[in-house]
Design a protein around this motif. Structure first.
Motif, short mmCIF file in Angstrom:
data_model
loop_
_atom_site.label_atom_id
_atom_site.label_comp_id
_atom_site.label_asym_id
_atom_site.label_seq_id
_atom_site.Cartn_x
_atom_site.Cartn_y
_atom_site.Cartn_z
N TYR A 369 -45.10 -8.28 -29.46
CA TYR A 369 -44.07 -8.70 -30.31
C TYR A 369 -44.73 -9.57 -31.30
CZ TYR A 369 -43.68 -12.31 -27.18
OH TYR A 369 -43.91 -13.38 -25.99
N CYS A 370 -44.16 -9.89 -32.30
CA CYS A 370 -44.33 -11.07 -33.18
C CYS A 370 -43.00 -11.47 -33.97
CB CYS A 370 -45.53 -11.17 -34.22
SG CYS A 370 -45.66 -9.38 -35.24
N LEU A 371 -42.72 -12.79 -33.52
CA LEU A 371 -41.40 -13.20 -33.92
C LEU A 371 -41.33 -14.50 -34.12
CD1 LEU A 371 -39.36 -11.29 -31.12
CD2 LEU A 371 -39.53 -10.39 -33.50
N GLY A 372 -39.98 -15.01 -34.63
CA GLY A 372 -39.82 -16.52 -34.69
C GLY A 372 -40.35 -17.21 -35.90
N CYS A 373 -39.98 -16.67 -37.08
CA CYS A 373 -40.66 -17.58 -38.15
C CYS A 373 -39.99 -19.08 -38.23
CB CYS A 373 -40.33 -16.89 -39.38
SG CYS A 373 -38.80 -16.74 -40.12
N ASN A 374 -38.78 -19.29 -37.66
CA ASN A 374 -38.37 -20.62 -37.79
C ASN A 374 -38.14 -21.16 -39.27
OD1 ASN A 374 -37.87 -21.65 -34.88
ND2 ASN A 374 -39.98 -20.94 -34.85
N ALA A 379 -46.44 -16.82 -44.76
CA ALA A 379 -47.62 -17.09 -44.33
C ALA A 379 -47.67 -16.69 -42.80
CB ALA A 379 -48.24 -18.25 -44.79
N MET A 380 -46.75 -17.23 -42.21
CA MET A 380 -47.02 -17.17 -40.73
C MET A 380 -46.52 -15.65 -40.17
SD MET A 380 -47.30 -18.48 -37.92
CE MET A 380 -47.66 -20.47 -38.35
N MET A 381 -45.59 -14.85 -40.84
CA MET A 381 -45.49 -13.77 -40.23
C MET A 381 -46.43 -12.74 -40.70
SD MET A 381 -43.08 -14.77 -38.35
CE MET A 381 -42.84 -13.23 -37.44
N THR A 382 -46.92 -13.18 -41.82
CA THR A 382 -48.33 -12.17 -42.05
C THR A 382 -49.51 -12.37 -41.31
OG1 THR A 382 -47.57 -12.53 -44.39
CG2 THR A 382 -50.04 -11.79 -43.98
N TYR A 383 -49.62 -13.85 -40.72
CA TYR A 383 -50.70 -14.34 -40.02
C TYR A 383 -50.47 -13.65 -38.28
CZ TYR A 383 -53.63 -17.51 -37.59
OH TYR A 383 -54.61 -18.43 -36.48
N LEU A 384 -49.36 -13.70 -37.83
CA LEU A 384 -48.91 -13.41 -36.68
C LEU A 384 -49.10 -11.60 -36.49
CD1 LEU A 384 -45.86 -15.09 -35.10
CD2 LEU A 384 -48.37 -15.64 -35.04
N GLY A 385 -48.84 -11.15 -37.47
CA GLY A 385 -49.15 -9.52 -37.70
C GLY A 385 -50.39 -9.19 -37.53
N TYR A 386 -51.13 -10.10 -38.32
CA TYR A 386 -52.83 -9.83 -38.47
C TYR A 386 -53.21 -10.10 -37.06
CZ TYR A 386 -57.42 -11.70 -39.49
OH TYR A 386 -58.80 -11.90 -39.57
N GLN A 387 -52.87 -11.12 -36.28
CA GLN A 387 -53.46 -11.69 -34.99
C GLN A 387 -53.24 -10.49 -33.90
OE1 GLN A 387 -55.64 -13.57 -34.18
NE2 GLN A 387 -55.60 -15.51 -35.83
N THR A 388 -51.92 -9.87 -34.19
CA THR A 388 -51.38 -9.04 -33.12
C THR A 388 -52.39 -7.62 -33.25
OG1 THR A 388 -49.32 -9.91 -33.29
CG2 THR A 388 -49.43 -7.63 -32.35
N ALA A 389 -52.38 -7.46 -34.42
CA ALA A 389 -53.62 -6.23 -34.83
C ALA A 389 -54.85 -6.35 -34.22
CB ALA A 389 -53.55 -6.01 -36.17
N ARG A 390 -55.35 -7.73 -34.48
CA ARG A 390 -56.73 -8.03 -33.92
C ARG A 390 -56.88 -8.08 -32.36
NH1 ARG A 390 -60.39 -8.98 -37.81
NH2 ARG A 390 -61.89 -10.01 -36.37
N LYS A 391 -55.64 -8.34 -31.83
CA LYS A 391 -55.59 -8.19 -30.34
C LYS A 391 -55.93 -6.96 -29.79
CE LYS A 391 -52.41 -10.05 -26.80
NZ LYS A 391 -51.25 -10.68 -26.59
N ILE A 392 -54.69 -5.86 -30.60
CA ILE A 392 -54.68 -4.83 -30.08
C ILE A 392 -56.00 -4.14 -30.14
CG2 ILE A 392 -53.85 -2.42 -30.49
CD1 ILE A 392 -51.16 -3.85 -31.17
N ALA A 393 -56.73 -4.37 -31.36
CA ALA A 393 -58.11 -3.81 -31.50
C ALA A 393 -59.31 -4.37 -30.82
CB ALA A 393 -58.39 -3.91 -32.99
N ARG A 394 -58.78 -5.47 -29.90
CA ARG A 394 -59.86 -6.30 -29.17
C ARG A 394 -60.90 -6.76 -30.20
NH1 ARG A 394 -58.30 -5.34 -24.22
NH2 ARG A 394 -57.87 -2.84 -23.77
N ALA A 395 -60.37 -7.29 -31.33
CA ALA A 395 -61.14 -7.78 -32.38
C ALA A 395 -61.14 -9.46 -32.56
CB ALA A 395 -61.22 -6.92 -33.78
N ALA A 396 -60.15 -9.82 -31.38
CA ALA A 396 -59.93 -11.23 -31.89
C ALA A 396 -60.98 -12.13 -31.18
CB ALA A 396 -58.51 -11.67 -31.16
N ASN A 397 -61.57 -12.90 -31.76
CA ASN A 397 -62.52 -13.76 -31.13
C ASN A 397 -62.06 -15.07 -30.38
OD1 ASN A 397 -62.60 -14.84 -33.41
ND2 ASN A 397 -64.39 -14.00 -34.20
#
Ligand SMILES: Cc1cc2nc3c(=O)[nH]c(=O)nc-3n(C[C@H](O)[C@H](O)[C@H](O)COP(=O)(O)OP(=O)(O)OC[C@H]3O[C@@H](n4cnc5c(N)ncnc54)[C@H](O)[C@@H]3O)c2cc1C
Length: 438
Positions: A369-374, A379-397
Motif C-alpha cells: 500500500y501507499c497511503l496517507g498524504c495528510n 509530490a509525496m504520493m508520486t514518490y510513494l508510488g515510485y518507491q513501492t514500484a522500486r521495492k517490488i522490482a527489488r531496485a530500491a537501494n
C-alpha cells in the motif's frame, strides 16, 4: 454577501482544472487476465507506481473505480512542497518525532520534490510547473516562533532554503496584514494538477500500461503465491497488489480503512480579476498556506488571472454551494480588496490523514500500500508510488523512511468519520482563542 451574490452567473460546481483535463473513462481498456502487478487506484500514486514498474520492465495493470483522475489528483491546489507539511496532523500541530527520524523523513520529502521535478522534465509534462517557493503565514506570534525552530531542520535535512519573514516585511509576500509574519520555503513549486495527471497518464500509456477506468476492485483473495483481484469488468491474477486509494480507501481493505481518516478539502476559483489587482495579491507568485488548525492554502491560477483559494471549509464532503461562501469569507478576511469578487468554480475532494500524521507505504496482509498524504500529496504520493514500484522490482537501494512497519490504528476508530464535523468546529474555535490570547 448573499450566496447568490457570491456565485458568478457562469458558476460551475466542479474543479477549475477540469477545463484543461476532465476525468474520463474513454474507450474502456479491457482488464487483462494476468499481470505481474495489479494496482488499485488510478491517481498520482497508482500511475507513478505503474510508470516506474514499466521502466523496470515489469507489467502492471491500473484498476480505477471511476473515470481516470476522479480522485484528489485532479482536484488539488497544485502546491508542491518538499516536506514543510510532513508530520503535521490534521489539528495543524507538528507531531513529536525524534530528531534523527525527523531528519530522515524530511530528507525523503526533499527527494520527493526532486523526483517530481525530474519526472515532469523527463516525461515532458506540460503542466505549468514553476518553483517560486511558498509563504506559510503565522497565525500567532507563538506559531512564528515555532516556525523559526523548525526552519533549521528543514534547511539541514531537506535543503528547503527556508527563511523567516517578519511582520514588517510581510507585504513583500502578500498584499495583506492578516498574519504575524511567516516563513518562506524556497524549495517549493506549483503546477496545474489535472495537466500533471494527464501527463502521468500519457507516460504510462506510452509504455503500454493497461489503465482501466470503471474497474472497481471488489474483492481480493489469495491465488497460489499471488492474488485474484475481482472487478465488475473481469478478474486479474497478479503476483503483487498495490493499494493506492488514499482518501477513497473503502471496505475492500478494512485494515487500511481503519488507519486512514478521509478528510475533505474544498477550493474555489474566482472570476478573472482586473490585471493590476491580480498582480498585486501575491507579488512573488508563491503558493501560500498558514499555521491555523483549520488552514487555508491559495495561489493564483497558472494564467495569473484568478485566485484559487482552498481550505477546510468543512471537514466532510459538502455541496460546493455550501463551501463556496465559507471559503469566500476566509479569502476576504485575508484580502479585503476581494470583497465583491465572485466565485466561478467550487469543488471538493478527499485527502487521507493518518493517526501519526505521516505518509505510509508497506505491506498489510501481503498487500502493498501507499497511503496517507495528510493533505500534501502531489509530490509525496508520486514518490510513494515510485518507491513501492522500486521495492517490488527489488531496485530500491535503501529503505524509504515512510516504509515503516508501524502504521497505527486506534481501537475507537473503525473508519466511520461521524466525529469530523464536531472536530472541525472545535478546531475553528481553538484558532479563534489562540489569536485572542496571542
Ligand atoms: C481539495 C484538495 C486540495 C489539495 N491540495 C493539495 C496541494 O495543494 N498540494 C498537495 O501536495 N496536495 C494537495 N492535496 C492532496 C493531493 O491531491 C493528494 O494527496 C493526491 O492527489 C493523492 O493521490 P492518490 O493517487 O494517492 O489518490 P487519489 O488521486 O485520490 O486517487 C485514489 C483513487 O482510488 C480510486 N479507488 C478507490 N477505491 C477503489 C477501488 N476499490 N477500486 C479501484 N479504484 C478505487 C478512487 O476512485 C480514486 O480515483 C489536495 C487534496 C484535495 C482533495
Amino acid at each position: 454577501m448573499l450566496t447568490s451574490d457570491i456565485l458568478h452567473r457562469d458558476f460551475k460546481p466542479e474543479p477549475y482544472w477540469w477545463e484543461a483535463y476532465r476525468p474520463v473513462a474513454g474507450e474502456l481498456v479491457e482488464v487483462p487476465r494476468e499481470a505481474r502487478v495489479a494496482i488499485v487506484g488510478g491517481g498520482y500514486a497508482g500511475l507513478s507506481t505503474a510508470l516506474e514498474l514499466a521502466k523496470q520492465g515489469i507489467d502492471a495493470v491500473v484498476l480505477e473505480a471511476n473515470e481516470l483522475g476522479f480522485g484528489a489528483s485532479t482536484r488539488n491546489g497544485g502546491a508542491v512542497s518538499g516536506g514543510v507539511n510532513v508530520g503535521k496532523s490534521f489539528s495543524g500541530k507538528s507531531v513529536d518525532i525524534d530528531r534523527d527520524r525527523a531528519a530522515r523523513i524530511l530528507s525523503d520529502a526533499g527527494d520527493a520534490f526532486a523526483l517530481i521535478d525530474r519526472l515532469i522534465n523527463e516525461e515532458r509534462i506540460n503542466c505549468f510547473w514553476e518553483t517560486p517557493g511558498r509563504f506559510v503565514g503565522a497565525w500567532t506570534d507563538k506559531h512564528f516562533q515555532a516556525q523559526q525552530r523548525r526552519l533549521v531542520l528543514l534547511n539541514e535535512a531537506a535543503q528547503s532554503g527556508a527563511f523567516m519573514v517578519p511582520r514588517e516585511r510581510q507585504r513583500d509576500e502578500i498584499a495583506s496584514d492578516y498574519y504575524r509574519g511567516g516563513m518562506v520555503v524556497e524549495r517549493s513549486g506549483k503546477l496545474h494538477p489535472a495537466l500533471y495527471y494527464r501527463g502521468l497518464l500519457a507516460a504510462c500509456r506510452r509504455r503500454g500500461v493497461a489503465v482501466c477506468a470503471k474497474a472497481a476492485a471488489g474483492r481480493i483473495t489469495r491465488a497460489g503465491n499471488g492474488w485474484r483481484v475481482e472487478t465488475g469488468r473481469g478478474t486479474v491474477i497478479a503476483g503483487d497488489v498495490v493499494i493506492a486509494t488514499n482518501g477513497y480507501t473503502g471496505d475492500l481493505t478494512p485494515a487500511l480503512k481503519r488507519r486512514v481518516v478521509p478528510i475533505a478539502s474544498h477550493i474555489i476559483a474566482t472570476e478573472e480579476l482586473p490585471t493590476d489587482l491580480a498582480r498585486s495579491l501575491i507579488p512573488r507568485g508563491r503558493t501560500l498556506s498558514d499555521t491555523r488548525r483549520v488552514l487555508c492554502y491559495y495561489r493564483m491560477s497558472p494564467d495569473g488571472k484568478r485566485m484559487i483559494f482552498g481550505g477546510r471549509a468543512r471537514f466532510t464532503q459538502v455541496d460546493p454551494t455550501v463551501s463556496a461562501p465559507i471559503l469566500h469569507r476566509y479569502m476576504t478576511a485575508r484580502f479585503p480588496q476581494l470583497h465583491g469578487v465572485r466565485v466561478t468554480y467550487a469543488w471538493t475532494g478527499n485527502t487521507a490523514f493518518t493517526l501519526d500524521a505521516l505518509p505510509h507505504m508497506g505491506q498489510s496482509e501481503g498487500l502493498h500500500y501507499c497511503l496517507g498524504c495528510n493533505g500534501s500529496g502531489v509530490a509525496m504520493m508520486t514518490y510513494l508510488g515510485y518507491q513501492t514500484a522500486r521495492k517490488i522490482a527489488r531496485a530500491a537501494n535503501y529503505a524509504c523512511s515512510f516504509d515503516a512497519p508501524d502504521f497505527p490504528d486506534h481501537r475507537l476508530y473503525s473508519g466511520n468519520t461521524w466525529f469530523l464535523p464536531a472536530v472541525g468546529g472545535w478546531y475553528r474555535l481553538r484558532d479563534r482563542i489562540d489569536r485572542l490570547l496571542a
